[in-house]
Motif scaffolding. Sequence first.
Motif, mmCIF file in Angstrom:
data_model
loop_
_atom_site.group_PDB
_atom_site.id
_atom_site.type_symbol
_atom_site.label_atom_id
_atom_site.label_comp_id
_atom_site.label_asym_id
_atom_site.label_seq_id
_atom_site.Cartn_x
_atom_site.Cartn_y
_atom_site.Cartn_z
ATOM 1 N N SER A 341 33.235 32.292 35.463
ATOM 2 C CA SER A 341 33.562 33.695 35.216
ATOM 3 C C SER A 341 34.821 34.069 35.977
ATOM 4 N N PHE A 342 35.449 35.194 35.565
ATOM 5 C CA PHE A 342 36.636 35.687 36.262
ATOM 6 C C PHE A 342 36.772 37.175 35.976
ATOM 7 N N ASP A 343 37.655 37.828 36.754
ATOM 8 C CA ASP A 343 37.994 39.240 36.551
ATOM 9 C C ASP A 343 39.364 39.493 37.157
ATOM 10 N N PHE A 344 39.991 40.601 36.740
ATOM 11 C CA PHE A 344 41.312 40.960 37.229
ATOM 12 C C PHE A 344 41.178 41.755 38.528
ATOM 13 N N LEU A 345 42.035 41.412 39.515
ATOM 14 C CA LEU A 345 42.026 42.084 40.813
ATOM 15 C C LEU A 345 43.065 43.190 40.917
ATOM 16 N N SER A 346 43.945 43.312 39.943
ATOM 17 C CA SER A 346 44.998 44.326 39.990
ATOM 18 C C SER A 346 45.133 44.964 38.623
ATOM 19 N N ASN A 347 45.747 46.139 38.594
ATOM 20 C CA ASN A 347 45.915 46.864 37.338
ATOM 21 C C ASN A 347 46.887 46.173 36.386
ATOM 22 N N ASP A 348 47.861 45.450 36.918
ATOM 23 C CA ASP A 348 48.809 44.748 36.057
ATOM 24 C C ASP A 348 48.298 43.378 35.626
ATOM 25 N N CYS A 349 47.076 43.031 36.024
ATOM 26 C CA CYS A 349 46.407 41.776 35.609
ATOM 27 C C CYS A 349 47.170 40.536 36.070
ATOM 28 N N LEU A 353 40.407 36.829 40.054
ATOM 29 C CA LEU A 353 39.307 36.399 40.906
ATOM 30 C C LEU A 353 38.409 35.503 40.059
ATOM 31 N N LEU A 354 38.315 34.217 40.409
ATOM 32 C CA LEU A 354 37.595 33.241 39.605
ATOM 33 C C LEU A 354 36.376 32.731 40.367
ATOM 34 N N PRO A 382 25.629 27.279 42.075
ATOM 35 C CA PRO A 382 26.688 27.779 41.190
ATOM 36 C C PRO A 382 26.773 29.304 41.178
ATOM 37 N N ILE A 383 27.993 29.788 41.022
ATOM 38 C CA ILE A 383 28.241 31.223 40.846
ATOM 39 C C ILE A 383 28.295 31.494 39.354
ATOM 40 N N ARG A 384 27.414 32.381 38.913
ATOM 41 C CA ARG A 384 27.277 32.626 37.482
ATOM 42 C C ARG A 384 28.121 33.796 36.993
ATOM 43 N N CYS A 385 28.481 34.723 37.880
ATOM 44 C CA CYS A 385 29.243 35.885 37.423
ATOM 45 C C CYS A 385 29.963 36.511 38.609
ATOM 46 N N VAL A 386 31.212 36.964 38.401
ATOM 47 C CA VAL A 386 31.960 37.766 39.368
ATOM 48 C C VAL A 386 32.528 38.964 38.622
ATOM 49 N N HIS A 387 32.516 40.146 39.287
ATOM 50 C CA HIS A 387 33.039 41.353 38.662
ATOM 51 C C HIS A 387 33.604 42.265 39.737
ATOM 52 N N VAL A 388 34.780 42.843 39.452
ATOM 53 C CA VAL A 388 35.516 43.651 40.421
ATOM 54 C C VAL A 388 35.191 45.123 40.195
ATOM 55 N N HIS A 389 35.122 45.867 41.300
ATOM 56 C CA HIS A 389 34.869 47.310 41.244
ATOM 57 C C HIS A 389 36.008 47.993 40.491
ATOM 58 N N VAL A 391 37.246 51.029 40.619
ATOM 59 C CA VAL A 391 38.029 51.997 41.405
ATOM 60 C C VAL A 391 38.483 51.363 42.707
ATOM 61 N N GLN A 392 37.571 50.899 43.507
ATOM 62 C CA GLN A 392 37.880 50.239 44.771
ATOM 63 C C GLN A 392 37.920 48.731 44.523
ATOM 64 N N GLN A 393 39.089 48.224 44.192
ATOM 65 C CA GLN A 393 39.208 46.864 43.705
ATOM 66 C C GLN A 393 39.121 45.797 44.799
ATOM 67 N N HIS A 394 38.940 46.209 46.037
ATOM 68 C CA HIS A 394 38.707 45.201 47.065
ATOM 69 C C HIS A 394 37.226 44.827 47.154
ATOM 70 N N TYR A 395 36.377 45.552 46.425
ATOM 71 C CA TYR A 395 34.966 45.183 46.336
ATOM 72 C C TYR A 395 34.735 44.384 45.054
ATOM 73 N N PHE A 396 33.879 43.392 45.145
ATOM 74 C CA PHE A 396 33.488 42.628 43.962
ATOM 75 C C PHE A 396 32.048 42.154 44.148
ATOM 76 N N VAL A 397 31.320 42.060 43.036
ATOM 77 C CA VAL A 397 29.929 41.634 43.038
ATOM 78 C C VAL A 397 29.861 40.197 42.540
ATOM 79 N N VAL A 398 28.974 39.423 43.151
ATOM 80 C CA VAL A 398 28.816 38.003 42.833
ATOM 81 C C VAL A 398 27.341 37.737 42.552
ATOM 82 N N ALA A 399 27.055 37.083 41.420
ATOM 83 C CA ALA A 399 25.702 36.643 41.087
ATOM 84 C C ALA A 399 25.579 35.178 41.471
ATOM 85 N N GLU A 400 24.865 34.925 42.583
ATOM 86 C CA GLU A 400 24.706 33.575 43.122
ATOM 87 C C GLU A 400 23.263 33.129 42.885
#
Length: 556
Positions: A341-349, A353-354, A382-389, A391-400
Motif C-alpha cells: 500500500s501507499f499514500d501521498f505525503l504532500s499536496n503536490d503528490c 509513504l509506502l 507484513p504491513i497491509r495498509c498505510v493512510h495519511v491524515h 489535514v495533519q499530514q504528519h500523522y499516518f495510520v498503519v494496519a500491522e
Amino acid sequence: MDADKSEISLKTMQLLQERTPSQNPGMDEPLRRTSRRIRERKKQEKKQILSPKCLTFRSKMKNTRKGVKRKKNDSEEEENVQETQVDNDTEFLPGHREGLSEYELERLENIRQNQAFLNSLKLPQISEALRPKPKPTLKGLKKEKTETEMLPVRKSLRLLNKDPQTAVTVEMTPSTAKEPENIVIKAPGPIPLDPINLEEYVRLPEDLLNLWNEVPSKQDTETLDLNSYQEVLQKLSIDEGCVVKVVKGRVCSAAFHPSASNLLMAAGDKFGHLGLWKPDAKWGDDGVLCFEPHSRAITSMAFSSHPCNLITVSYDGFARSMDLEKAVFDEVYRSTSGLKSFDFLSNDCSTLLLGEWNGDVAVVDRRTPGEYESLHTMAEKPIRCVHVHPVQQHYFVVAESSFVNIYDLRHLKRRNSLAVCELSGHRRSVSSAFFSPHTGNRVLTTCMDNNIRVFNTSQMDSNTPVIKSIAHNMHTGRWLSKLSAVWDPKHQECFVIGSVDRPRQIQHSTQAGTLCLEAMQVGDCTSLPTVTSTRRDTFIYLFIELIVLVFCFPFF
C-alpha cells in the motif's frame, strides 16, 4: 354261415343309408334351412359388435326429438319428456355425442378436470421463468485463442515388450522450488508504454492524451445531508454498457482519473496488467487499453495531481509512475520485498509513504527515483495498509497484522518507533484502515473477525474509543481479494463495502451502523464485488472482481 353274413351286410347297408344324406332333389329343404339359420346368426353377431366411435368435443347438441311433429298419446309424451331431460343433462358434458356410453362420458369428464388442473398450475409460465437467461456479450478485452496441445497416443508397455517405468519422486525444498515459468520479472528502470491489446508501433490515441492532461476537479468540502444522500442512492442503476472486462485476471486495485469533465478508470490485476477504460471510447477493445508494467499483482494505485501520473505498486517490489507524455512507466522505488500500500505525503503528490510486506515503511521522493528518503521498521509482520491524515499530514495510520496504530512522522526512529494512538480491539488480521476524507476525525477499519469498526481520532492521544462496531461477513475465501470498507467522500459519515451475500450486492452504511441503502444488487454478476473505489464529485462507484461494474447517477 351264409345266413349270418347276409344279416351283417343288411345292417351295414342300413347304417350307411342313415348316415349318408339323400341325393334326391326333394331332400334339399333341410340343408337350405340350416344355412339360412347360420346366416341369420352371423347377422345377429355383427349387430352386437359396436362400431368404433369418434370421441370429439361438441359444445351443444340440438335435440332432434323436439322437432317431431306428430300426434302422440300421453304415454308417448311422458317418455319423450324423460328422454329430453336425459339429453339436456348429457348434452352439456364435454365430448358429448350421441351413442356414447356412461363410461366414455365419465372418461371425458375426467380428462377435462385433469386439463383444468394442469392449466391452473401454470407450468409453461414457471418453466419459462426457470429457464436460464442468455448471458449478455461481455465488452472489453477479447479472449485470446489458444491452440490445444496434441498429446502423444498412450501405448501399452506390455504389448511393446518393455519394462514398466517407475516414477521418480523429487522432494521440493526451498532451494529446489522455482518461480512459475510464465512470470517474467521486469527489468529495473523505465518500461515502454506499449498496449498489449494493440498492434505494434501503434501510437496512443490523442483523445486519451488530451483527457490525461486535463486540470483535475477541485475538491469541495461541502457534503450532502443524509436524506439527500439516500435519495440519490436510490436512483443509482446499472446497464450492460457499464460492464466491461479491463484486465485478464482478478482485479486487485482500481482508481478514478481526477478529470472534471470525463470519466476514465484504471484497474490492476494479479498478473501485473494495468487496464484503462473510458466509456463510449473508440480506441482499443470497446474503449479498453491494457498494459503490463509489473510482473506480480498490482496491490494499490492512485492518480497524482497536475501533471497527472498514475502511481502503481506491486508485489514484485516496484513502484512505477505512468507518464503518457513520455510514453513510459518510470521507476519510482524498488524494494527487496513486495509493496502492499501507499499514500501521498504532500499536496503536490511528490512525496510518497509506502508500506512494505516485510514490515517497513519507506518515505520516497519521486524526484529522486529508486531511493528512499527514510526507512522505518514498524513490525515484524507484513504491513497491509498505510493512510495519511487528510489535514495533519504528519500523522499516518498503519494496519500491522492484528494491530492498528497511528504514528507521527516527525518522531519516527529507524526501529522501535512509539505509536501516538493504538486502536485496539481487533482479534484477527486487519485488511484496511482509513482516515475520514475531510476531517480525519474518524478511522474506519476492516477486520477478519467479521467486524467493521469506527474509531474517534479527533484527539491524538492514547485513549481512542470505538464509536461503533458493525458485524459484516468477511469470509471471501483464500483465492479472492479481501473485503475492504472505504469512506464515501460525498458524505462524511458514510462508507461503502462489498458483500458475500447472494444475489451479489454492495452496502452503504453510516458510522452509526444504519444502512443508507438496504442492498444495491450487482445485476447478473456472479463474482464477489470485493474491490471498491469511489469518486469525490459524482455518484459513481467501482465494484470489481474480474470485471468492472460502474453504477452511474442518471444525470451524469
